[in-house]
Design a protein around this motif. Structure first.
Motif, mmCIF file in Angstrom:
data_model
loop_
_atom_site.group_PDB
_atom_site.id
_atom_site.type_symbol
_atom_site.label_atom_id
_atom_site.label_comp_id
_atom_site.label_asym_id
_atom_site.label_seq_id
_atom_site.Cartn_x
_atom_site.Cartn_y
_atom_site.Cartn_z
ATOM 1 N N ARG A 44 39.348 32.693 38.324
ATOM 2 C CA ARG A 44 38.988 33.643 38.484
ATOM 3 C C ARG A 44 37.447 33.910 36.831
ATOM 4 N NH1 ARG A 44 40.021 39.485 40.961
ATOM 5 N NH2 ARG A 44 40.984 39.470 38.868
ATOM 6 N N TYR A 62 42.483 36.029 46.451
ATOM 7 C CA TYR A 62 41.478 35.095 46.806
ATOM 8 C C TYR A 62 41.882 35.344 48.906
ATOM 9 C CZ TYR A 62 40.250 31.988 43.489
ATOM 10 O OH TYR A 62 40.451 31.569 41.307
ATOM 11 N N TRP A 114 30.630 36.025 40.950
ATOM 12 C CA TRP A 114 32.243 36.196 40.555
ATOM 13 C C TRP A 114 32.320 34.110 41.680
ATOM 14 C CZ3 TRP A 114 35.422 38.145 37.088
ATOM 15 C CH2 TRP A 114 34.636 38.897 36.426
ATOM 16 N N LEU A 117 35.349 32.695 42.877
ATOM 17 C CA LEU A 117 37.002 32.086 43.020
ATOM 18 C C LEU A 117 37.068 30.828 43.281
ATOM 19 C CD1 LEU A 117 37.339 34.875 45.682
ATOM 20 C CD2 LEU A 117 37.199 34.971 43.079
#
Length: 171
Positions: free
Chosen positions: A112, A24, A119, A121
């Motif tokens: 995730r 991240y 995607w 996070l």
């Protein structure tokens, strides 16, 4: 301080899941726009698992697009001053419950996962509902239901089960 800067500070203070936390942080370092849905590959999201006052049940939403039982959460918005504010806003909007309070200590876990847009996070918190709280289905949901802890694994995927486990440890 920007929402991006706040997210970096939150993640640096988060002590669990060191490898994912670093993913991240690296993503945010490389993507100044990584907080926003417009960032096409991935973006930070914020969510919260809503727990009832007796601490025996959680409120899950049957997500309209994904058709899965999930915690409340979603994309950060320009009006969110902090990541915790984004999680609390999402939990309040999607549960219809006013007066939710986030459990102290920051995020309870990171997750995730791939979604239709990118995607996610996800930075996941836990929120407590006040006694007498009444939920209301939002436009983003097909259903909203309280589940005893023991039933969550029967309706939700492993990510929600892991969030529940982390939340119970925090509580």
């Amino acid at each position: 301080m920007s929402l991006h800067d706040d997210a970096v500070l939150v993640l640096k203070a988060y002590e669990d899941q060191p490898e994912l936390r670093q993913v991240y942080l690296d993503y945010l370092a490389a993507h100044p726009d990584g907080m926003w849905k417009a960032c096409p590959d991935a973006h930070i999201t914020a969510s919260a698992l809503v727990v009832d006052p007796s601490r025996e049940r959680v409120l899950l939403t049957l997500h309209k697009k994904l058709r899965m039982w999930l915690q409340m959460g979603g994309h950060c918005e320009p009006g969110d001053a902090t990541l915790t504010a984004a999680a609390l806003r999402e939990a309040t909007e999607e549960s219809g419950i006013e007066g939710l309070t986030l459990v102290a200590g920051g995020p309870v876990r990171l997750d995730r996962h791939r979604t239709p847009c990118a995607w996610h996070l996800d930075v996941q918190y836990a929120a407590l509902a006040a006694p007498g709280a009444v939920e209301a289905i939002s436009d983003e949901s097909l259903d909203l239901r309280w589940f005893p802890y023991a039933e969550v694994a029967d309706v939700a995927d492993d990510s929600v089960v892991r969030l529940l486990e982390a939340t119970r440890r925090r509580l």
